[in-house]
Design a protein around this motif. Structure first.
Motif, PDB file in Angstrom:
ATOM      1  N   ILE A 108       0.833  -1.201   0.000  1.00 51.22           N
ATOM      2  CA  ILE A 108       0.000   0.000   0.000  1.00 51.22           C
ATOM      3  C   ILE A 108       0.869   1.253   0.000  1.00 51.22           C
ATOM      4  O   ILE A 108       0.638   2.199  -0.764  1.00 51.22           O
ATOM      5  CB  ILE A 108      -0.938  -0.006   1.220  1.00 51.22           C
ATOM      6  CG1 ILE A 108      -2.031  -1.069   1.037  1.00 51.22           C
ATOM      7  CG2 ILE A 108      -1.578   1.365   1.436  1.00 51.22           C
ATOM      8  CD1 ILE A 108      -2.885  -1.285   2.257  1.00 51.22           C
ATOM      9  N   GLU A 109       1.890   1.279   0.841  1.00 50.80           N
ATOM     10  CA  GLU A 109       2.776   2.451   0.904  1.00 50.80           C
ATOM     11  C   GLU A 109       3.463   2.688  -0.427  1.00 50.80           C
ATOM     12  O   GLU A 109       3.632   3.839  -0.863  1.00 50.80           O
ATOM     13  CB  GLU A 109       3.791   2.252   2.020  1.00 50.80           C
ATOM     14  CG  GLU A 109       3.174   2.337   3.420  1.00 50.80           C
ATOM     15  CD  GLU A 109       4.164   2.053   4.533  1.00 50.80           C
ATOM     16  OE1 GLU A 109       3.847   2.337   5.691  1.00 50.80           O
ATOM     17  OE2 GLU A 109       5.273   1.538   4.235  1.00 50.80           O
ATOM     18  N   ALA A 110       3.836   1.598  -1.121  1.00 54.47           N
ATOM     19  CA  ALA A 110       4.484   1.744  -2.422  1.00 54.47           C
ATOM     20  C   ALA A 110       3.522   2.363  -3.437  1.00 54.47           C
ATOM     21  O   ALA A 110       3.914   3.216  -4.249  1.00 54.47           O
ATOM     22  CB  ALA A 110       4.974   0.386  -2.917  1.00 54.47           C
ATOM     23  N   LEU A 111       2.263   1.957  -3.388  1.00 56.42           N
ATOM     24  CA  LEU A 111       1.277   2.510  -4.321  1.00 56.42           C
ATOM     25  C   LEU A 111       1.051   3.996  -4.076  1.00 56.42           C
ATOM     26  O   LEU A 111       0.953   4.787  -5.019  1.00 56.42           O
ATOM     27  CB  LEU A 111      -0.047   1.769  -4.172  1.00 56.42           C
ATOM     28  CG  LEU A 111      -0.283   0.558  -5.070  1.00 56.42           C
ATOM     29  CD1 LEU A 111      -1.624  -0.076  -4.747  1.00 56.42           C
ATOM     30  CD2 LEU A 111      -0.235   0.959  -6.547  1.00 56.42           C
ATOM     31  N   ILE A 112       0.938   4.380  -2.804  1.00 58.51           N
ATOM     32  CA  ILE A 112       0.674   5.787  -2.488  1.00 58.51           C
ATOM     33  C   ILE A 112       1.807   6.669  -3.008  1.00 58.51           C
ATOM     34  O   ILE A 112       1.579   7.805  -3.438  1.00 58.51           O
ATOM     35  CB  ILE A 112       0.502   5.982  -0.967  1.00 58.51           C
ATOM     36  CG1 ILE A 112      -0.682   5.146  -0.477  1.00 58.51           C
ATOM     37  CG2 ILE A 112       0.278   7.450  -0.616  1.00 58.51           C
ATOM     38  CD1 ILE A 112      -0.726   4.991   1.021  1.00 58.51           C
ATOM     39  N   ASN A 113       3.005   6.153  -2.995  1.00 55.63           N
ATOM     40  CA  ASN A 113       4.160   6.931  -3.445  1.00 55.63           C
ATOM     41  C   ASN A 113       4.411   6.817  -4.948  1.00 55.63           C
ATOM     42  O   ASN A 113       5.391   7.352  -5.458  1.00 55.63           O
ATOM     43  CB  ASN A 113       5.400   6.505  -2.648  1.00 55.63           C
ATOM     44  CG  ASN A 113       5.326   6.971  -1.194  1.00 55.63           C
ATOM     45  OD1 ASN A 113       5.382   8.163  -0.910  1.00 55.63           O
ATOM     46  ND2 ASN A 113       5.164   6.031  -0.273  1.00 55.63           N
ATOM     47  N   ASP A 114       3.514   6.094  -5.636  1.00 58.34           N
ATOM     48  CA  ASP A 114       3.579   6.000  -7.088  1.00 58.34           C
ATOM     49  C   ASP A 114       2.810   7.176  -7.696  1.00 58.34           C
ATOM     50  O   ASP A 114       2.074   7.875  -7.020  1.00 58.34           O
ATOM     51  CB  ASP A 114       2.972   4.659  -7.525  1.00 58.34           C
ATOM     52  CG  ASP A 114       3.339   4.286  -8.946  1.00 58.34           C
ATOM     53  OD1 ASP A 114       4.095   5.044  -9.587  1.00 58.34           O
ATOM     54  OD2 ASP A 114       2.859   3.234  -9.418  1.00 58.34           O
ATOM     55  N   LYS A 115       2.965   7.387  -9.002  1.00 64.39           N
ATOM     56  CA  LYS A 115       2.243   8.441  -9.695  1.00 64.39           C
ATOM     57  C   LYS A 115       0.811   7.988  -9.986  1.00 64.39           C
ATOM     58  O   LYS A 115       0.591   6.877 -10.478  1.00 64.39           O
ATOM     59  CB  LYS A 115       2.937   8.807 -11.009  1.00 64.39           C
ATOM     60  CG  LYS A 115       4.297   9.473 -10.822  1.00 64.39           C
ATOM     61  CD  LYS A 115       4.147  10.855 -10.213  1.00 64.39           C
ATOM     62  CE  LYS A 115       5.494  11.560 -10.116  1.00 64.39           C
ATOM     63  NZ  LYS A 115       5.384  12.874  -9.461  1.00 64.39           N
ATOM     64  N   GLY A 116      -0.172   8.835  -9.689  1.00 60.85           N
ATOM     65  CA  GLY A 116      -1.563   8.521  -9.925  1.00 60.85           C
ATOM     66  C   GLY A 116      -2.180   9.400 -10.998  1.00 60.85           C
ATOM     67  O   GLY A 116      -1.532  10.300 -11.556  1.00 60.85           O
ATOM     68  N   LEU A 117      -3.443   9.162 -11.287  1.00 64.05           N
ATOM     69  CA  LEU A 117      -4.124   9.911 -12.330  1.00 64.05           C
ATOM     70  C   LEU A 117      -4.183  11.404 -12.039  1.00 64.05           C
ATOM     71  O   LEU A 117      -4.033  12.236 -12.933  1.00 64.05           O
ATOM     72  CB  LEU A 117      -5.549   9.376 -12.513  1.00 64.05           C
ATOM     73  CG  LEU A 117      -5.684   7.911 -12.955  1.00 64.05           C
ATOM     74  CD1 LEU A 117      -7.135   7.567 -13.192  1.00 64.05           C
ATOM     75  CD2 LEU A 117      -4.873   7.650 -14.214  1.00 64.05           C
ATOM     76  N   LEU A 118      -4.386  11.760 -10.769  1.00 66.82           N
ATOM     77  CA  LEU A 118      -4.457  13.166 -10.426  1.00 66.82           C
ATOM     78  C   LEU A 118      -3.122  13.878 -10.590  1.00 66.82           C
ATOM     79  O   LEU A 118      -3.079  15.106 -10.747  1.00 66.82           O
ATOM     80  CB  LEU A 118      -4.967  13.358  -8.983  1.00 66.82           C
ATOM     81  CG  LEU A 118      -6.430  12.972  -8.732  1.00 66.82           C
ATOM     82  CD1 LEU A 118      -6.799  13.238  -7.286  1.00 66.82           C
ATOM     83  CD2 LEU A 118      -7.360  13.735  -9.672  1.00 66.82           C
ATOM     84  N   ASP A 119      -2.032  13.127 -10.531  1.00 72.84           N
ATOM     85  CA  ASP A 119      -0.715  13.744 -10.707  1.00 72.84           C
ATOM     86  C   ASP A 119      -0.519  14.252 -12.132  1.00 72.84           C
ATOM     87  O   ASP A 119       0.355  15.083 -12.387  1.00 72.84           O
ATOM     88  CB  ASP A 119       0.397  12.745 -10.359  1.00 72.84           C
ATOM     89  CG  ASP A 119       0.377  12.389  -8.881  1.00 72.84           C
ATOM     90  OD1 ASP A 119       0.284  13.295  -8.050  1.00 72.84           O
ATOM     91  OD2 ASP A 119       0.433  11.180  -8.557  1.00 72.84           O
ATOM     92  N   GLY A 120      -1.322  13.745 -13.077  1.00 69.59           N
ATOM     93  CA  GLY A 120      -1.195  14.199 -14.453  1.00 69.59           C
ATOM     94  C   GLY A 120      -2.067  15.393 -14.798  1.00 69.59           C
ATOM     95  O   GLY A 120      -2.005  15.894 -15.919  1.00 69.59           O
ATOM     96  N   LEU A 121      -2.885  15.825 -13.842  1.00 72.23           N
ATOM     97  CA  LEU A 121      -3.764  16.961 -14.110  1.00 72.23           C
ATOM     98  C   LEU A 121      -3.064  18.287 -13.816  1.00 72.23           C
ATOM     99  O   LEU A 121      -2.361  18.418 -12.815  1.00 72.23           O
ATOM    100  CB  LEU A 121      -5.019  16.871 -13.242  1.00 72.23           C
ATOM    101  CG  LEU A 121      -5.980  15.711 -13.556  1.00 72.23           C
ATOM    102  CD1 LEU A 121      -7.101  15.666 -12.540  1.00 72.23           C
ATOM    103  CD2 LEU A 121      -6.540  15.865 -14.956  1.00 72.23           C
ATOM    104  N   ALA A 122      -3.261  19.242 -14.698  1.00 67.05           N
ATOM    105  CA  ALA A 122      -2.661  20.559 -14.493  1.00 67.05           C
ATOM    106  C   ALA A 122      -3.319  21.246 -13.314  1.00 67.05           C
ATOM    107  O   ALA A 122      -4.524  21.125 -13.088  1.00 67.05           O
ATOM    108  CB  ALA A 122      -2.819  21.397 -15.751  1.00 67.05           C
ATOM    109  N   LYS A 123      -2.529  21.949 -12.520  1.00 67.42           N
ATOM    110  CA  LYS A 123      -3.059  22.706 -11.380  1.00 67.42           C
ATOM    111  C   LYS A 123      -3.514  24.081 -11.836  1.00 67.42           C
ATOM    112  O   LYS A 123      -2.941  24.691 -12.721  1.00 67.42           O
ATOM    113  CB  LYS A 123      -1.992  22.821 -10.298  1.00 67.42           C
ATOM    114  CG  LYS A 123      -1.515  21.475  -9.749  1.00 67.42           C
ATOM    115  CD  LYS A 123      -0.515  21.684  -8.626  1.00 67.42           C
ATOM    116  CE  LYS A 123       0.040  20.351  -8.141  1.00 67.42           C
ATOM    117  NZ  LYS A 123      -1.027  19.484  -7.608  1.00 67.42           N
ATOM    118  N   ASN A 124      -4.588  24.562 -11.199  1.00 63.57           N
ATOM    119  CA  ASN A 124      -5.099  25.916 -11.515  1.00 63.57           C
ATOM    120  C   ASN A 124      -4.133  26.975 -11.003  1.00 63.57           C
ATOM    121  O   ASN A 124      -3.534  26.824  -9.955  1.00 63.57           O
ATOM    122  CB  ASN A 124      -6.475  26.121 -10.882  1.00 63.57           C
ATOM    123  CG  ASN A 124      -7.507  25.235 -11.533  1.00 63.57           C
ATOM    124  OD1 ASN A 124      -7.386  24.903 -12.701  1.00 63.57           O
ATOM    125  ND2 ASN A 124      -8.534  24.854 -10.788  1.00 63.57           N
TER     126      ASN A 124
END
Length: 477
Positions: free
Chosen positions: A461-477
């Motif tokens: 679980i800890e390894a997954l949390i520290n992986d890149k997720g879908l939200l990491d690819g979204l541009a920030k406002n």
């Protein structure tokens, strides 16, 4: 960059990430059209092609089993009317279970003594179909090869047919259980109906009780409730139902994994719910089996928290209980993990106790045991670990057409029974709520965890949390 182009690019990027993880999807079968030819499957056509649930053989088999159990009398089951809002129509679970039909204003009559089935459909309204797509109607020639029903009549003829068939004091079977649609469940529907009936400024009978009243008043029928019979039929799943459950388990696990990857301090609970919604829908789910529970910090201790409006903070846990419905079968998955990707000592203590309890429950889940035996195994494990005072709920419930499905909890488990194992501990003083939930299906010698695609091991679980997720690819406002 133009806003619409930006959104499109982000959506394509997310879809690409998921496609890489799940490159192939099964093709959907062809269905007959009004002239007996093939209608392209829904996914190929863009929506609207008729389908018969899990297949005409499955639903015909359910009707045959019901007739075998009831023996004599007349069975009347009504589908739901069309929606009063601009939302997709979802059929009542009981009607769908017996017919596979996902279209409004339909009814089923089974004369058990004459061994005859009649399907009642609205007369054709082509203008309505031009607005909303294909509607099932009594003139459609493709219905018989699709569903197996050969006696198809206009819905307007139903009162006259009932007048002919219901002699005085004839046994007429209906279900008095509340109607259930997408995301619905009897343990919410029953109190809702009672509240309306007991409201001094309302007082309406439920749809089901009103049907019973009218059958008695208009036809002098001997009305009987077949709800318990249907509930017992639903307790042991057939292969078609298990296949749909497993598909839902796979999709639900994919979505939960993406939520783990997208977790970060400062992000909103609602953002993780949205990520899971996207994965569910992309993979073909009908929608949510129940409203998303995404509780961070002290919200993790609220069992059915669904406001989902708080931002996660470092040092907290987040508890997500969310899963999709697939083929009218509901899955149910919960995981708990640290927002910043590392369990604290206390979080780890509680988590490990819950994990051990679930393992004890899984070991106890086998033919001949009862759900109560499984629940007691979970409770005993957490109590012996010194956490008995933090237990706030039982560890098991049936799943199927409803997320808290109907069925007798005292009956021995047998192959095909599907239920959750979800022990939990909730420590208000630290704001740490931990629940781990999976759906298991009883096999010949034990059980199969059909939602095991989400890791439970802390290191994984800890390894997954520290992986890149879908939200990491979204541009920030």
């Amino acid at each position: 960059m133009n806003h619409r182009i930006t959104v499109l690019c982000v959506a394509l990027a997310i879809s690409g990430l998921l496609s890489a993880q799940n490159p192939t999807k099964p093709a959907r079968p062809q269905r007959p059209n009004k002239d007996g030819g093939a209608i392209p499957a829904v996914a190929d056509e863009g929506g609207g092609a008729p389908e018969c649930g899990l297949g005409k053989e499955f639903h015909a088999g359910r009707r045959a089993e019901l007739a075998n159990r009831l023996k004599t009398g007349l069975v009347i089951v009504r589908g739901l009317p069309d929606t009063r809002d601009y939302v997709a129509f979802r059929q009542d679970k009981t009607f769908w279970y017996l017919t596979g039909i996902e279209s409004p204003n339909v009814a089923l009559v089974m004369d058990l003594d004459a061994k005859k089935e009649m399907l009642f459909l609205p007369s054709r309204r082509s203008g309505n179909e031009s607005w909303e797509g294909e509607k099932w109607d009594s003139d459609d020639t493709w219905i018989t090869p699709l569903t197996g029903f050969t006696d198809i009549r206009a819905k307007d003829d139903l009162p006259a047919v009932l007048k002919e068939l219901i002699t005085e004091n004839r046994k007429v079977w209906i279900t008095k259980g509340p109607y259930i649609g997408l995301s619905g469940c009897y343990d919410r529907a029953y109190p809702y109906d009672r509240g309306i009936a007991n409201d001094p400024l309302d007082g309406r009978a439920s749809r089901e009780n009103k049907l019973a009243e009218n059958l008695k008043a208009k036809f002098k029928a001997d009305v009987a409730d077949m709800y318990d019979t249907l509930a017992d039929m639903r307790r042991v799943k057939l292969p078609e139902e298990l296949a749909a459950l497993e598909q839902g388990g796979r999709v639900g696990a994919m979505a939960m994994v993406e939520a783990m990857r997208s977790t970060a301090a400062g992000r909103g609970e609602w953002e993780l719910a949205a990520v899971m919604d996207f994965v569910h829908k992309r993979e073909g789910a009908a929608g949510p089996a129940y409203d998303a529970i995404v509780g961070s910090g002290r919200n993790s201790c609220v069992l059915h928290y669904n406001t989902n409006r708080r931002r996660m903070q470092a040092g907290e846990v987040i508890l997500i209980d969310y899963a999709p419905e697939f083929g009218h079968q509901c899955t149910d998955i919960t995981r708990t993990w640290p927002v910043n990707g590392k369990f604290t000592e206390r979080q780890a203590q509680l988590y490990d106790a819950v994990y051990a309890a679930q393992q004890a429950g899984i070991a106890a889940a086998k033919p001949g045991a009862t759900i109560r035996d499984v629940d007691e195994a979970c409770s005993k494990s957490m109590t012996e670990a010194g956490f008995g005072k933090l237990i706030r709920h039982g560890a098991c419930h049936w799943v199927g057409l409803e997320v808290h499905d109907v069925g007798d909890y005292s009956k021995p488990l047998e192959p095909g029974c599907a239920f959750t194992i979800e022990p939990g501990l909730y420590e208000e003083s630290t704001g740490i709520g931990v629940r781990i939930e999976d759906v298991v299906v009883i096999t010949a010698d034990g059980c199969k965890n059909i939602t095991a695609g989400v890791p439970r091991d802390r290191a994984a679980i800890e390894a997954l949390i520290n992986d890149k997720g879908l939200l990491d690819g979204l541009a920030k406002n």
